[in-house]
Design a protein around this motif. Structure first.
Motif: not given
Length: 100
Positions: A5-13
């Protein structure tokens, strides 16, 4: 199978550009002879939020090593870090049970 599972919060672009990048990565997985059929990949996002979740599965360790050696994987990994502001978490998963 190895699952992640790859997880993150979208922040840029822009989300549109990022979604196109994800779609291109999946197209490479589906067409690259060395990994085609050996890597399963799915991307989802929170309906009303900035959280992204990618589910990846590889047939074996060799498929993972082969994928990691590809330039398109290296570019995708760097772009993932960029849109997440450098905060990407990769969680190895252990399968307990599944449907048939």
């Amino acid at each position: 199978m190895k699952h992640f599972l790859i997880k993150y919060r979208f922040k840029t672009g822009t989300r549109e550009a990022w979604h196109e990048h994800i779609q291109q990565f999946i197209a490479w997985l589906d067409s690259e002879p060395d990994v085609k059929g050996k890597i399963s990949y799915r991307c989802m996002k929170e309906r009303d939020g900035d959280g992204y979740y990618h589910l990846a599965a590889a047939s074996d360790e060799q498929a993972i090593k082969t994928l990691q050696s590809k330039d398109f994987f290296k570019r995708y990994t760097e772009e993932s870090k960029r849109v997440a502001g450098g905060e990407v978490e990769v969680v190895p998963l252990e399968l307990i049970a599944q449907t048939s």
